[in-house]
Design a protein around this motif. Sequence first.
Motif: not given
Length: 237
Positions: A167-172, A194-197, A216-224
């Motif tokens: 239920g969590v989408d990780l978007l680059p 970034c995460a959405s869901g 509608g996204l939460y941008c974590t500020g992290d790189v992965g």
Amino acid sequence: IALTEDGGIIYHSHVSAMSAAVAFEAFSLLKPEDRMVVARPYSSWEGLIGLLGRLQAGAAAALPRSTAVDDVAEAVSRTRPTILWIDQRAALGLLEGGRDLTEAIRAHCEAMYVSIQRPFPKRIRRQLRRLLRIPVLTVYGYPAVGAIAASHPSWYLDDAVGIPMVGVDLLPVEPETRRPVEIPWEALSYAGICASGRSLAVDIIGGAAPAGLIDGLYCTGDVGSVDPNGMLYLLTG
């Protein structure tokens, strides 16, 4: 429900809070008779989804009187949980002392979850695993979205954060601009996360960057990066 983080306020609805809790509960594969101790305040995202997840499953969870080492050790000894959930700072503290807590974990726990928001060195994870004699599993998440990805006792990679929650989408996104990248994760050497869901907070007011929801996204500020098997790796922090 309002959670505080970095001087800001993060608002969750019953839908977002329960979505985060149910997703993590399903991932953990705990049985109804299993218990969990969450060594975090109930006002934290770990305390919130840890308690909600166990309660909606008809199971038991406990919070210690405080996050002090002695109180956590007492809670583990008294409730005998299958899982102990602590944060990264507390996990590192086990390598510096806390003999009573270490012995309680060895005696009663089958695994330990560690909340992270930055890379967790595999040498530290291996040291903790040798010390505690149980799997040490990471839970990567934020108050705005709950758990984003986690590792599981059924498989093991020391340098992976884990696999994304259901239920969590990780978007680059581009790390500098936070604009979505129209290329699959597998074709990228790295990208911003970034995460959405449905578990996404309904609103964020103030606080440190990233201090809001963007389209509608939460941008974590992290790189992965994400490998072909869907494993998430954090590259900065």
